[in-house]
Design an enzyme around this catalytic site. Structure first.
Site: not given
Ligand code: PGA
Length: 255
Positions: A97, A99, A8-10, A213, A168, A174, A234-235
Protein backbone atom coordinates in the site's frame (compact mmCIF):
# COMPACT_ATOMS: atom_id res chain seq x y z
CA UNK A 1 -17.56 -12.23 -13.18
CA UNK A 2 -18.53 -9.95 -10.30
CA UNK A 3 -16.69 -6.98 -8.79
CA UNK A 4 -14.69 -7.27 -5.57
CA UNK A 5 -14.94 -4.68 -2.77
CA UNK A 6 -12.04 -4.59 -0.31
CA UNK A 7 -12.40 -2.52 2.85
CA UNK A 8 -9.07 -1.16 4.08
CA UNK A 9 -9.65 0.02 7.63
CA UNK A 10 -6.07 1.25 8.02
CA UNK A 11 -5.33 2.22 11.67
CA UNK A 12 -8.96 2.63 12.69
CA UNK A 13 -11.47 0.83 14.94
CA UNK A 14 -11.26 -0.95 18.28
CA UNK A 15 -12.89 -4.27 19.24
CA UNK A 16 -16.29 -2.78 20.12
CA UNK A 17 -16.59 -0.67 16.95
CA UNK A 18 -15.35 -3.54 14.76
CA UNK A 19 -17.96 -5.85 16.22
CA UNK A 20 -20.69 -3.28 15.81
CA UNK A 21 -19.62 -2.60 12.23
CA UNK A 22 -19.85 -6.30 11.37
CA UNK A 23 -23.28 -6.82 12.87
CA UNK A 24 -24.74 -3.67 11.31
CA UNK A 25 -23.11 -4.35 7.93
CA UNK A 26 -24.42 -7.92 7.84
CA UNK A 27 -27.97 -6.82 8.70
CA UNK A 28 -28.27 -5.04 5.35
CA UNK A 29 -25.80 -7.02 3.24
CA UNK A 30 -27.14 -9.21 0.44
CA UNK A 31 -24.64 -11.93 -0.47
CA UNK A 32 -24.32 -12.91 -4.11
CA UNK A 33 -25.94 -16.17 -5.19
CA UNK A 34 -23.91 -19.28 -4.29
CA UNK A 35 -22.24 -17.34 -1.46
CA UNK A 36 -19.53 -16.10 -3.81
CA UNK A 37 -17.25 -13.70 -1.97
CA UNK A 38 -17.37 -10.10 -3.19
CA UNK A 39 -16.52 -8.28 0.04
CA UNK A 40 -13.24 -8.43 1.95
CA UNK A 41 -12.64 -6.58 5.22
CA UNK A 42 -9.02 -5.82 6.18
CA UNK A 43 -8.78 -4.68 9.80
CA UNK A 44 -5.68 -3.88 11.85
CA UNK A 45 -4.05 -7.19 12.94
CA UNK A 46 -5.28 -7.22 16.57
CA UNK A 47 -8.89 -7.06 15.35
CA UNK A 48 -8.64 -10.19 13.19
CA UNK A 49 -9.99 -12.42 15.97
CA UNK A 50 -12.93 -10.12 16.71
CA UNK A 51 -13.84 -9.89 13.07
CA UNK A 52 -13.33 -13.61 12.42
CA UNK A 53 -15.89 -14.28 15.19
CA UNK A 54 -18.29 -11.61 13.99
CA UNK A 55 -18.18 -12.88 10.39
CA UNK A 56 -18.15 -16.60 11.21
CA UNK A 57 -21.73 -17.17 10.03
CA UNK A 58 -21.66 -14.63 7.21
CA UNK A 59 -21.55 -15.68 3.59
CA UNK A 60 -20.00 -13.65 0.82
CA UNK A 61 -17.62 -11.75 3.13
CA UNK A 62 -13.97 -12.73 3.62
CA UNK A 63 -11.24 -11.54 5.94
CA UNK A 64 -8.24 -9.58 4.68
CA UNK A 65 -5.15 -8.06 6.31
CA UNK A 66 -3.01 -4.99 5.71
CA UNK A 67 0.36 -6.67 5.29
CA UNK A 68 2.09 -10.05 5.49
CA UNK A 69 5.69 -11.23 5.93
CA UNK A 70 7.28 -13.71 3.51
CA UNK A 71 8.78 -16.03 6.13
CA UNK A 72 7.04 -18.69 8.17
CA UNK A 73 8.30 -17.47 11.56
CA UNK A 74 11.41 -16.05 13.23
CA UNK A 75 13.10 -12.96 14.64
CA UNK A 76 11.06 -10.27 12.82
CA UNK A 77 9.67 -7.93 15.44
CA UNK A 78 6.50 -6.21 14.32
CA UNK A 79 5.84 -8.50 11.37
CA UNK A 80 3.06 -11.08 10.88
CA UNK A 81 3.37 -14.38 9.02
CA UNK A 82 1.02 -15.84 6.42
CA UNK A 83 0.67 -18.87 8.68
CA UNK A 84 -0.75 -16.74 11.47
CA UNK A 85 -3.03 -14.87 9.06
CA UNK A 86 -4.38 -18.17 7.76
CA UNK A 87 -4.91 -19.31 11.34
CA UNK A 88 -7.42 -16.43 11.65
CA UNK A 89 -9.05 -17.29 8.33
CA UNK A 90 -7.49 -14.46 6.31
CA UNK A 91 -7.46 -15.07 2.58
CA UNK A 92 -6.49 -11.70 1.07
CA UNK A 93 -3.60 -9.63 2.48
CA UNK A 94 -2.94 -6.18 0.97
CA UNK A 95 0.72 -5.73 0.00
CA UNK A 96 2.65 -2.57 -0.91
CA UNK A 97 0.00 0.00 0.00
CA UNK A 98 1.29 3.50 -0.75
CA UNK A 99 1.18 4.45 2.94
CA UNK A 100 3.58 1.56 3.65
CA UNK A 101 5.75 2.68 0.72
CA UNK A 102 5.74 6.40 1.63
CA UNK A 103 6.13 6.25 5.41
CA UNK A 104 7.45 2.80 6.40
CA UNK A 105 10.16 1.94 3.93
CA UNK A 106 8.23 -0.57 1.85
CA UNK A 107 9.61 -0.89 -1.67
CA UNK A 108 9.11 -3.00 -4.75
CA UNK A 109 11.71 -5.60 -3.73
CA UNK A 110 10.04 -6.27 -0.36
CA UNK A 111 6.61 -6.23 -2.02
CA UNK A 112 7.91 -8.95 -4.36
CA UNK A 113 9.10 -11.07 -1.42
CA UNK A 114 5.82 -10.63 0.44
CA UNK A 115 3.78 -11.56 -2.63
CA UNK A 116 5.87 -14.66 -3.35
CA UNK A 117 5.84 -15.81 0.29
CA UNK A 118 2.11 -15.23 0.81
CA UNK A 119 1.18 -17.12 -2.36
CA UNK A 120 3.47 -19.98 -1.34
CA UNK A 121 1.56 -20.11 1.94
CA UNK A 122 -1.79 -20.42 0.19
CA UNK A 123 -3.01 -16.82 0.28
CA UNK A 124 -4.32 -14.62 -2.51
CA UNK A 125 -2.53 -11.27 -2.60
CA UNK A 126 -3.68 -7.73 -3.38
CA UNK A 127 -0.62 -5.88 -4.70
CA UNK A 128 -0.93 -2.07 -4.77
CA UNK A 129 0.69 0.24 -7.30
CA UNK A 130 0.16 3.89 -8.17
CA UNK A 131 1.96 7.09 -9.07
CA UNK A 132 2.36 9.99 -6.64
CA UNK A 133 2.25 13.10 -8.76
CA UNK A 134 2.55 12.75 -12.53
CA UNK A 135 -1.00 11.64 -12.94
CA UNK A 136 -2.16 10.15 -16.22
CA UNK A 137 0.99 10.91 -18.17
CA UNK A 138 3.77 8.87 -19.73
CA UNK A 139 5.74 9.45 -16.53
CA UNK A 140 2.93 7.93 -14.45
CA UNK A 141 2.81 4.92 -16.73
CA UNK A 142 6.55 4.52 -16.36
CA UNK A 143 6.30 4.60 -12.54
CA UNK A 144 3.57 1.97 -12.63
CA UNK A 145 5.41 -0.15 -15.21
CA UNK A 146 8.46 -0.29 -12.99
CA UNK A 147 6.43 -1.02 -9.84
CA UNK A 148 4.76 -3.91 -11.65
CA UNK A 149 7.98 -5.24 -13.11
CA UNK A 150 9.81 -5.42 -9.77
CA UNK A 151 6.86 -6.19 -7.46
CA UNK A 152 5.71 -9.12 -9.59
CA UNK A 153 9.21 -10.33 -10.50
CA UNK A 154 8.93 -13.50 -8.43
CA UNK A 155 5.58 -14.59 -9.84
CA UNK A 156 4.93 -16.90 -12.79
CA UNK A 157 1.91 -17.85 -14.86
CA UNK A 158 0.63 -20.37 -12.36
CA UNK A 159 0.47 -17.59 -9.72
CA UNK A 160 -1.81 -15.35 -11.78
CA UNK A 161 -4.95 -16.91 -10.32
CA UNK A 162 -3.78 -15.88 -6.83
CA UNK A 163 -3.02 -12.29 -7.76
CA UNK A 164 -5.21 -9.19 -7.51
CA UNK A 165 -3.82 -5.82 -8.56
CA UNK A 166 -4.92 -2.50 -7.06
CA UNK A 167 -4.31 0.79 -8.87
CA UNK A 168 -4.24 3.51 -6.23
CA UNK A 169 -2.97 6.90 -7.39
CA UNK A 170 -1.42 8.46 -4.28
CA UNK A 171 -2.92 11.87 -5.08
CA UNK A 172 -6.42 10.35 -4.88
CA UNK A 173 -6.07 8.52 -1.57
CA UNK A 174 -7.99 10.17 1.25
CA UNK A 175 -8.16 13.47 -0.63
CA UNK A 176 -11.78 13.39 -1.76
CA UNK A 177 -10.40 13.74 -5.30
CA UNK A 178 -10.97 10.37 -6.97
CA UNK A 179 -9.40 9.74 -10.36
CA UNK A 180 -11.85 10.43 -13.17
CA UNK A 181 -13.42 7.46 -14.94
CA UNK A 182 -11.36 8.38 -18.04
CA UNK A 183 -8.07 8.29 -16.15
CA UNK A 184 -9.02 5.04 -14.44
CA UNK A 185 -9.98 3.46 -17.78
CA UNK A 186 -6.67 4.50 -19.39
CA UNK A 187 -4.44 3.37 -16.52
CA UNK A 188 -6.30 0.08 -16.03
CA UNK A 189 -5.94 -0.67 -19.71
CA UNK A 190 -2.22 0.07 -19.44
CA UNK A 191 -1.95 -2.26 -16.42
CA UNK A 192 -3.90 -4.96 -18.27
CA UNK A 193 -1.38 -4.74 -21.11
CA UNK A 194 1.54 -5.13 -18.69
CA UNK A 195 -0.14 -8.13 -17.01
CA UNK A 196 -0.68 -9.78 -20.39
CA UNK A 197 2.97 -9.16 -21.32
CA UNK A 198 4.00 -10.88 -18.10
CA UNK A 199 1.45 -13.70 -17.81
CA UNK A 200 0.26 -14.02 -21.45
CA UNK A 201 -3.43 -15.00 -21.66
CA UNK A 202 -3.56 -15.62 -17.90
CA UNK A 203 -2.95 -11.89 -17.40
CA UNK A 204 -6.46 -11.25 -18.74
CA UNK A 205 -8.03 -12.84 -15.68
CA UNK A 206 -6.13 -10.94 -12.96
CA UNK A 207 -8.67 -8.58 -11.32
CA UNK A 208 -7.59 -4.91 -11.26
CA UNK A 209 -9.17 -2.86 -8.47
CA UNK A 210 -9.28 0.94 -8.29
CA UNK A 211 -8.65 2.74 -4.98
CA UNK A 212 -8.66 6.41 -3.98
CA UNK A 213 -11.61 8.43 -2.61
CA UNK A 214 -14.26 5.99 -3.78
CA UNK A 215 -17.78 6.73 -2.49
CA UNK A 216 -21.28 5.29 -3.03
CA UNK A 217 -21.79 8.22 -5.41
CA UNK A 218 -18.77 7.75 -7.71
CA UNK A 219 -18.29 3.97 -7.58
CA UNK A 220 -20.89 3.10 -10.24
CA UNK A 221 -19.24 5.17 -12.94
CA UNK A 222 -15.76 3.91 -12.03
CA UNK A 223 -16.80 0.26 -12.16
CA UNK A 224 -18.51 0.82 -15.50
CA UNK A 225 -15.05 1.29 -17.10
CA UNK A 226 -13.35 -1.57 -18.90
CA UNK A 227 -10.78 -3.49 -16.81
CA UNK A 228 -12.08 -2.07 -13.52
CA UNK A 229 -12.91 -5.16 -11.49
CA UNK A 230 -13.63 -3.75 -8.06
CA UNK A 231 -12.43 -1.25 -5.48
CA UNK A 232 -10.05 -0.90 -2.55
CA UNK A 233 -11.94 1.38 -0.19
CA UNK A 234 -10.52 3.36 2.73
CA UNK A 235 -12.67 6.12 4.29
CA UNK A 236 -15.97 4.89 2.83
CA UNK A 237 -15.43 1.45 4.39
CA UNK A 238 -15.54 2.69 7.98
CA UNK A 239 -19.31 3.15 8.27
CA UNK A 240 -21.46 0.06 7.66
CA UNK A 241 -24.31 1.88 5.92
CA UNK A 242 -21.95 3.83 3.63
CA UNK A 243 -19.95 0.71 2.73
CA UNK A 244 -23.15 -1.23 2.05
CA UNK A 245 -24.38 1.55 -0.25
CA UNK A 246 -21.03 1.52 -2.02
CA UNK A 247 -21.26 -2.26 -2.59
CA UNK A 248 -24.82 -1.98 -3.92
CA UNK A 249 -23.99 0.94 -6.24
CA UNK A 250 -20.80 -0.77 -7.39
CA UNK A 251 -22.58 -4.01 -8.24
CA UNK A 252 -25.16 -2.02 -10.22
CA UNK A 253 -22.62 0.05 -12.11
CA UNK A 254 -20.28 -2.85 -12.94
CA UNK A 255 -20.36 -3.40 -16.66
P1 PGA B 1 -9.53 6.18 0.53
O1 PGA B 1 -8.33 5.13 0.74
O2 PGA B 1 -10.70 5.40 -0.03
O3 PGA B 1 -9.81 6.72 1.90
O4 PGA B 1 -9.05 7.21 -0.43
C1 PGA B 1 -8.09 4.10 -0.19
C2 PGA B 1 -6.88 3.30 0.22
O5 PGA B 1 -5.91 3.90 0.70
O6 PGA B 1 -6.84 2.07 0.08
Amino acid sequence: MHPLFVANWKMNMVRATAYEFASRFLEDFNPLPDSRVDVVISPPFPLLGTLADALSKASGVALGAQNVHWLESGAHTGEVSATLLRDFGVTFPIIGHSERRQFYGEHDETVAKRARGAIDHGLQVIVCVGESTHFDSDAAHEVIREQLEVSLAGLEGRDASRLILAYEPVWAIGTGRAATPEIVARVHSFIRGELVKKFNALGMSVPILYGGSTTPENIGELLAQPNVCGALVGGASLKPDVFNRLVIAGREGFR
